[in-house]
Design a protein around this motif. Sequence first.
Motif, PDB file in Angstrom:
ATOM      1  N   GLN A 101     -21.773  -4.683  87.772  1.00 34.55           N
ATOM      2  CA  GLN A 101     -20.699  -3.888  88.403  1.00 34.55           C
ATOM      3  C   GLN A 101     -21.253  -2.986  89.509  1.00 34.55           C
ATOM      4  N   LEU A 102     -22.101  -3.559  90.339  1.00 35.60           N
ATOM      5  CA  LEU A 102     -22.703  -2.778  91.426  1.00 35.60           C
ATOM      6  C   LEU A 102     -21.712  -2.611  92.564  1.00 35.60           C
ATOM      7  N   ASP A 103     -21.881  -1.522  93.318  1.00 35.17           N
ATOM      8  CA  ASP A 103     -21.072  -1.352  94.523  1.00 35.17           C
ATOM      9  C   ASP A 103     -21.441  -2.487  95.479  1.00 35.17           C
ATOM     10  N   SER A 104     -20.473  -2.849  96.285  1.00 34.75           N
ATOM     11  CA  SER A 104     -20.702  -3.943  97.209  1.00 34.75           C
ATOM     12  C   SER A 104     -21.627  -3.484  98.354  1.00 34.75           C
ATOM     13  N   ALA A 105     -22.600  -4.326  98.694  1.00 36.53           N
ATOM     14  CA  ALA A 105     -23.541  -4.002  99.784  1.00 36.53           C
ATOM     15  C   ALA A 105     -23.204  -4.864 101.000  1.00 36.53           C
ATOM     16  N   GLU A 106     -23.883  -4.560 102.108  1.00 42.88           N
ATOM     17  CA  GLU A 106     -23.627  -5.290 103.350  1.00 42.88           C
ATOM     18  C   GLU A 106     -24.867  -6.052 103.790  1.00 42.88           C
ATOM     19  N   GLY A 107     -24.656  -7.173 104.473  1.00 42.58           N
ATOM     20  CA  GLY A 107     -25.716  -7.895 105.176  1.00 42.58           C
ATOM     21  C   GLY A 107     -26.953  -8.182 104.346  1.00 42.58           C
ATOM     22  N   GLN A 108     -28.106  -7.761 104.866  1.00 45.30           N
ATOM     23  CA  GLN A 108     -29.384  -8.097 104.237  1.00 45.30           C
ATOM     24  C   GLN A 108     -29.562  -7.435 102.875  1.00 45.30           C
ATOM     25  N   HIS A 109     -28.711  -6.447 102.574  1.00 47.11           N
ATOM     26  CA  HIS A 109     -28.834  -5.758 101.281  1.00 47.11           C
ATOM     27  C   HIS A 109     -28.074  -6.479 100.162  1.00 47.11           C
ATOM     28  N   LYS A 110     -27.339  -7.537 100.543  1.00 42.31           N
ATOM     29  CA  LYS A 110     -26.603  -8.283  99.517  1.00 42.31           C
ATOM     30  C   LYS A 110     -27.565  -9.223  98.772  1.00 42.31           C
ATOM     31  N   THR A 111     -27.319  -9.387  97.461  1.00 39.53           N
ATOM     32  CA  THR A 111     -28.138 -10.294  96.655  1.00 39.53           C
ATOM     33  C   THR A 111     -27.254 -11.419  96.124  1.00 39.53           C
ATOM     34  N   ALA A 112     -27.632 -12.659  96.437  1.00 40.80           N
ATOM     35  CA  ALA A 112     -26.857 -13.809  95.964  1.00 40.80           C
ATOM     36  C   ALA A 112     -26.962 -13.903  94.447  1.00 40.80           C
ATOM     37  N   CYS A 113     -25.864 -14.208  93.803  1.00 40.18           N
ATOM     38  CA  CYS A 113     -25.842 -14.322  92.342  1.00 40.18           C
ATOM     39  C   CYS A 113     -26.155 -15.757  91.921  1.00 40.18           C
ATOM     40  N   HIS A 114     -27.022 -15.879  90.921  1.00 37.53           N
ATOM     41  CA  HIS A 114     -27.402 -17.199  90.412  1.00 37.53           C
ATOM     42  C   HIS A 114     -26.962 -17.365  88.967  1.00 37.53           C
ATOM     43  N   GLY A 168     -24.435 -18.793  87.660  1.00 37.15           N
ATOM     44  CA  GLY A 168     -23.976 -20.142  87.346  1.00 37.15           C
ATOM     45  C   GLY A 168     -22.646 -20.215  86.627  1.00 37.15           C
ATOM     46  N   ALA A 169     -21.992 -19.081  86.435  1.00 38.74           N
ATOM     47  CA  ALA A 169     -20.685 -19.099  85.755  1.00 38.74           C
ATOM     48  C   ALA A 169     -19.632 -19.710  86.677  1.00 38.74           C
ATOM     49  N   PRO A 170     -18.659 -20.436  86.130  1.00 40.50           N
ATOM     50  CA  PRO A 170     -17.616 -21.023  86.986  1.00 40.50           C
ATOM     51  C   PRO A 170     -16.883 -19.944  87.795  1.00 40.50           C
ATOM     52  N   GLU A 171     -16.764 -18.749  87.211  1.00 38.20           N
ATOM     53  CA  GLU A 171     -16.068 -17.650  87.903  1.00 38.20           C
ATOM     54  C   GLU A 171     -17.021 -16.752  88.696  1.00 38.20           C
ATOM     55  N   CYS A 172     -18.225 -17.277  89.007  1.00 38.55           N
ATOM     56  CA  CYS A 172     -19.239 -16.474  89.720  1.00 38.55           C
ATOM     57  C   CYS A 172     -18.664 -15.916  91.025  1.00 38.55           C
ATOM     58  N   ARG A 173     -18.950 -14.632  91.273  1.00 42.34           N
ATOM     59  CA  ARG A 173     -18.454 -13.959  92.488  1.00 42.34           C
ATOM     60  C   ARG A 173     -19.411 -14.150  93.668  1.00 42.34           C
ATOM     61  N   LYS A 174     -20.503 -14.903  93.450  1.00 42.98           N
ATOM     62  CA  LYS A 174     -21.472 -15.304  94.487  1.00 42.98           C
ATOM     63  C   LYS A 174     -22.475 -14.217  94.862  1.00 42.98           C
ATOM     64  N   TRP A 175     -22.140 -12.976  94.655  1.00 38.42           N
ATOM     65  CA  TRP A 175     -23.062 -11.874  94.971  1.00 38.42           C
ATOM     66  C   TRP A 175     -23.109 -10.924  93.775  1.00 38.42           C
ATOM     67  N   ILE A 176     -24.294 -10.313  93.560  1.00 36.10           N
ATOM     68  CA  ILE A 176     -24.333  -9.326  92.476  1.00 36.10           C
ATOM     69  C   ILE A 176     -23.998  -7.928  92.994  1.00 36.10           C
ATOM     70  N   ASN A 177     -23.943  -7.804  94.338  1.00 33.20           N
ATOM     71  CA  ASN A 177     -23.550  -6.502  94.901  1.00 33.20           C
ATOM     72  C   ASN A 177     -22.744  -6.704  96.169  1.00 33.20           C
TER      73      ASN A 177
END
Length: 116
Positions: A92-105, A107-116
């Motif tokens: 439940q991290l705050d959303s980050a921008e650009g290079q500070h974003k981390t792709a989520c791995h 693998g859940a079907p409902e994955c939001r693609k980013w952890i932040n």
Amino acid sequence: MVIEYNGTILRKEVAIMKEKIYRSQNRAVFMFRIDSEHVVDATRTGGLARYINHSCAPNCVAEVVTFERGHKIIISCVRRIAKGEELCLDYQLDSAEGQHKTACHCGAPECRKWIN
Ligand SMILES: C[S@@+](CC[C@H](N)C(=O)[O-])C[C@H]1O[C@@H](n2cnc3c(N)ncnc32)[C@H](O)[C@@H]1O
């Protein structure tokens, strides 16, 4: 309860300073935000809970319990967990921008693609 997220409770300002120091030392940073003013720093004093990864469909949840003398972060399961299954939390991290974003791995079907 599965495990407690142990560490040292810091004021937000101190946590920001410590994070800069850890990063300058190329150290992995393990911190958990309790509220807008407090952070648990598990980088040097934490236990195994600091290694729990993020999932968009987690099997655990973290709850902050506030006592007269401080806070504790309790990690509990939200469903039955099979032997050998990885524990995971929604950071439940705050959303980050650009290079500070981390792709989520996760693998859940409902994955939001980013952890932040
Ligand atoms: C608290 S650490 C978790 C433990 C870490 N995987 C380790 O081996 O030390 C948090 C970091 O792990 C990585 N991470 C955790 N969950 C992730 C996920 N679902 N997808 C991608 N990276 C993840 C990210 O780099 C994140 O900043």
